[in-house]
Design a protein around this motif. Structure first.
Motif, PDB file in Angstrom:
ATOM      1  N   ALA A 125      48.875  17.141  37.134  1.00 15.46           N
ATOM      2  CA  ALA A 125      48.248  16.226  36.168  1.00 15.46           C
ATOM      3  C   ALA A 125      48.850  16.494  34.800  1.00 15.46           C
ATOM      4  O   ALA A 125      49.063  17.652  34.417  1.00 15.46           O
ATOM      5  N   LEU A 126      49.139  15.436  34.066  1.00 16.88           N
ATOM      6  CA  LEU A 126      49.588  15.582  32.680  1.00 16.88           C
ATOM      7  C   LEU A 126      48.412  15.962  31.805  1.00 16.88           C
ATOM      8  O   LEU A 126      47.311  15.416  31.942  1.00 16.88           O
ATOM      9  N   ALA A 133      50.252  11.618  37.714  1.00 15.57           N
ATOM     10  CA  ALA A 133      51.246  12.569  38.208  1.00 15.57           C
ATOM     11  C   ALA A 133      51.028  12.734  39.706  1.00 15.57           C
ATOM     12  O   ALA A 133      49.935  12.463  40.219  1.00 15.57           O
ATOM     13  N   PRO A 134      52.042  13.174  40.426  1.00 14.41           N
ATOM     14  CA  PRO A 134      51.961  13.150  41.893  1.00 14.41           C
ATOM     15  C   PRO A 134      51.157  14.312  42.475  1.00 14.41           C
ATOM     16  O   PRO A 134      50.938  15.334  41.833  1.00 14.41           O
ATOM     17  N   ARG A 158      57.692  12.848  33.430  1.00 14.00           N
ATOM     18  CA  ARG A 158      58.400  13.089  32.167  1.00 14.00           C
ATOM     19  C   ARG A 158      58.191  14.527  31.724  1.00 14.00           C
ATOM     20  O   ARG A 158      57.349  15.248  32.282  1.00 14.00           O
ATOM     21  N   ASN A 159      58.931  14.944  30.705  1.00 11.23           N
ATOM     22  CA  ASN A 159      58.672  16.235  30.083  1.00 11.23           C
ATOM     23  C   ASN A 159      57.257  16.245  29.508  1.00 11.23           C
ATOM     24  O   ASN A 159      56.748  15.218  29.040  1.00 11.23           O
ATOM     25  N   GLY A 160      56.628  17.444  29.519  1.00 15.43           N
ATOM     26  CA  GLY A 160      55.287  17.527  28.934  1.00 15.43           C
ATOM     27  C   GLY A 160      54.506  18.696  29.468  1.00 15.43           C
ATOM     28  O   GLY A 160      55.008  19.504  30.264  1.00 15.43           O
ATOM     29  N   PHE A 188      44.402  27.843  43.442  1.00 18.15           N
ATOM     30  CA  PHE A 188      45.044  28.456  42.283  1.00 18.15           C
ATOM     31  C   PHE A 188      45.288  27.380  41.223  1.00 18.15           C
ATOM     32  O   PHE A 188      45.706  26.271  41.545  1.00 18.15           O
ATOM     33  N   GLU A 189      45.043  27.752  39.953  1.00 12.95           N
ATOM     34  CA  GLU A 189      45.223  26.816  38.847  1.00 12.95           C
ATOM     35  C   GLU A 189      46.371  27.287  37.949  1.00 12.95           C
ATOM     36  O   GLU A 189      46.487  28.478  37.639  1.00 12.95           O
ATOM     37  N   PHE A 190      47.188  26.347  37.518  1.00 13.53           N
ATOM     38  CA  PHE A 190      48.335  26.656  36.659  1.00 13.53           C
ATOM     39  C   PHE A 190      48.366  25.678  35.482  1.00 13.53           C
ATOM     40  O   PHE A 190      48.026  24.507  35.639  1.00 13.53           O
ATOM     41  N   GLU A 191      48.786  26.190  34.334  1.00  6.10           N
ATOM     42  CA  GLU A 191      49.103  25.340  33.182  1.00  6.10           C
ATOM     43  C   GLU A 191      50.517  25.669  32.759  1.00  6.10           C
ATOM     44  O   GLU A 191      50.873  26.848  32.617  1.00  6.10           O
TER      45      GLU A 191
END
Length: 355
Positions: A125-126, A133-134, A158-160, A188-191
């Motif tokens: 997710a953006l 987002a996929p 896209r970039n972000g 698991f969560e990622f940023e």
């Protein structure tokens, strides 16, 4: 050489010069900048691929006894295994919009065991929520540098700044010891920040010995285990013999007590541990059976259970009433795990092994 440096160098050349440069570097004329043309006359065995790529990581996360590293590289071509013996693999091509090959690596922290048969889901997710987002369901797959992992190509818009959620529901593989007490699911969560320019800095090299039988060495991944099995002579139990089938190495062992594997204390435990040659990566998701005899009496004739054990790793096994003196191992279906280049022609036609 990474792709950024390669493209920067190529940009100064003329069109004709670029074609020559591509050929000289081993890229040849290709439909994707990430994948040189496949070799002709690939052996029906493990072989050196056309190229080797590095990888980067979006980070690492924990959930209970499990850890996950969310790694990525250039988009890959890879092969799925089909049920058609006349056409046993289906190549997955790189799509024009693919931006990365995402590879979540999940492992049990205490034992370092990498569960090869599970069903991950990765949802991107953006952070600003302005575009969708996929979500992907990566395939269990094996590669020569990484061994067992999950992977799929992804088209990030896209970039972000992104978030990613990796959900894993461990499959039907039998688990023993401390692995049996671990939860059946993990999340698991990622940023992270995705930059196309950063992908282009990943290392990339072509191989002069592409097509020769052999394998590149496993990649050393800091703080991330590689699911290599012990050498047959170092495994727990008595080694009865080691055969080969479809270029897989197939050790056959017997452990004294089957109590930890669902049998009785008085029973023995038959272990079949198929793995890749050279790198000793397990070959999961096969249908394996055995006929074992002791002094002329059949002590087992039927399927073996896919099992994940802290000491033996991923293997196929069954309790037997007596330690056998002869064993025939049959592969009723080859490992259904997806394959990266260099593995896609091996482990498909797997004849019986006798020890």
């Amino acid at each position: 050489m990474n792709r950024r440096r390669f493209l920067a160098a190529a940009g100064a050349a003329s069109t004709a010069g670029l074609a020559g440069c591509l050929d000289a570097l081993g890229f040849g004329r290709q439909s994707s900048p990430y994948a040189p043309p496949l070799l002709e006359d690939r052996p029906s065995a493990v072989y050196y691929p056309t190229h080797v790529e590095g990888m980067k990581s979006f980070g690492m996360a924990s959930d209970g006894p499990y850890k996950c590293a969310l790694t990525y590289s250039y988009p890959h071509r890879f092969w799925l295994v089909t049920s058609n013996p006349d056409d046993p693999t289906n190549k997955v091509e790189i799509r024009s919009g693919d931006s990365i090959h995402v590879m979540p690596v999940v492992w049990h922290e205490e034992t370092g065991v990498v569960p090869p048969a599970a069903n991950p889901q990765v949802t991107f997710a953006l952070a600003d929520g302005e575009e969708s987002a996929p979500s992907v369901s990566p395939w269990p797959m094996i590669s020569q540098p990484m061994g067992v992992h999950f992977g799929d190509n992804v088209a990030l818009p896209r970039n972000g700044d992104y978030t990613a959620t990796v959900s894993v529901a461990f499959g039907a593989t039998e688990r023993t010891g401390v692995l049996a007490d671990a939860p059946d699911t993990a999340e698991f969560e990622f940023e992270f920040t995705y930059l196309k320019e950063r992908v282009d800095t990943i290392s990339y090299r072509t191989l002069d010995n592409a097509g020769e039988r052999g394998a590149v060495d496993p990649m050393k991944m800091e703080m991330v285990p590689t699911a290599q099995l012990d050498a047959p002579e170092d495994m727990r139990g008595s080694l009865y013999g080691t055969g080969t089938s479809g270029d897989a190495t197939v050790p056959v062992l017997v452990v004294d007590s089957a109590a930890r594997f669902g049998g009785r204390e008085s029973e023995s435990y038959l272990v079949v541990s198929p793995r890749t040659p050279y790198n000793r990566f397990p070959l999961p998701m096969a249908s394996v059976s055995a006929r074992a005899s002791a002094e002329g009496e059949v002590v087992h004739d039927g399927p073996l259970t896919a099992t994940l054990d802290p000491e033996l790793g991923y293997h196929y096994g069954a309790p037997v009433s007596e330690p056998p003196d002869s064993v025939e191992v049959s592969f009723d279906a080859p490992p259904q795990v997806a394959r990266h280049e260099g593995y896609e022609t091996a482990f498909l036609d797997m004849p019986t092994v006798s020890v």
